[in-house]
Design an enzyme around this catalytic site. Sequence first.
Site, PDB file in Angstrom:
ATOM      1  N   GLN A  53       1.015  -1.413   0.063  1.00 50.08           N
ATOM      2  CA  GLN A  53       0.080  -0.146  -0.033  1.00 50.08           C
ATOM      3  C   GLN A  53       0.936   1.278  -0.135  1.00 50.08           C
ATOM      4  O   GLN A  53       1.788   1.493   1.035  1.00 50.08           O
ATOM      5  CB  GLN A  53      -1.101   0.088   1.100  1.00 50.08           C
ATOM      6  CG  GLN A  53      -1.977   1.250   1.075  1.00 50.08           C
ATOM      7  CD  GLN A  53      -2.702   1.294   2.396  1.00 50.08           C
ATOM      8  OE1 GLN A  53      -2.592   0.535   3.379  1.00 50.08           O
ATOM      9  NE2 GLN A  53      -4.055   1.784   2.235  1.00 50.08           N
ATOM     10  N   HIS A  59      -8.127   2.326  -1.250  1.00 51.16           N
ATOM     11  CA  HIS A  59      -8.478   2.202  -2.549  1.00 51.16           C
ATOM     12  C   HIS A  59      -8.407   1.143  -3.524  1.00 51.16           C
ATOM     13  O   HIS A  59      -7.452  -0.055  -2.804  1.00 51.16           O
ATOM     14  CB  HIS A  59      -7.500   3.298  -3.110  1.00 51.16           C
ATOM     15  CG  HIS A  59      -6.030   2.851  -3.314  1.00 51.16           C
ATOM     16  ND1 HIS A  59      -5.388   3.402  -2.028  1.00 51.16           N
ATOM     17  CD2 HIS A  59      -5.179   2.431  -4.024  1.00 51.16           C
ATOM     18  CE1 HIS A  59      -4.268   2.980  -2.087  1.00 51.16           C
ATOM     19  NE2 HIS A  59      -3.913   2.449  -3.230  1.00 51.16           N
TER      20      HIS A  59
END
Lengths: 101, 101
Positions: A53, A59
Amino acid sequence: MLSSSRNANHAVKTHELPDENLADLLPIAKKIAIAIGAENYNILQNNGRIAHQVVDHVHFHVIPKPAATDEEGLVIGWPTKSPPQDELKALHAELLEKLQQ
Amino acid sequence: MLSSSRNANHAVKTHELPDENLADLLPIAKKIAIAIGAENYNILQNNGRIAHQVVDHVHFHVIPKPAATDEEGLVIGWPTKSPPQDELKALHAELLEKLQQ
């Protein structure tokens, strides 16, 4: 890239998002997949820096896989382990119990 | 592994699933992530054999990433390209139009 940033709720990781926000995300990912028109694709969502990430906001990536090659799209490595069956059974029982809480 | 197999709808790929089924999936993935207790993890969903899909039924993987190593959890390769800005702008406009349909 599909982000939850328009929601009132800011969350870094998926398990921190309320269910009603989570419910909105995959129908949008579906729209994106259809718009891209990819026959083959991956949906990837990373939680934590060591889990790839980079942006600290929940997301989802919708990644077309145009060809069976390591030169395009998502390339996956997935090292597996072979723990003893009794260890697996114990883990299975533990997870089932937690899921019922 | 989280599968949509208990739904009345069988679908091989995510974009074939009705929105109401899609909406159910991430709240379940969240429960699994919490039950696993992983601080770092990936949610991965593959569509198509060349995109690493092995079972022909929509399913999501919740994969703990215990350490920043290629020996455990999901390992990702993501070859990038650098197309000209005008190509990117045209693609962006095309996708926006399709998303509004």
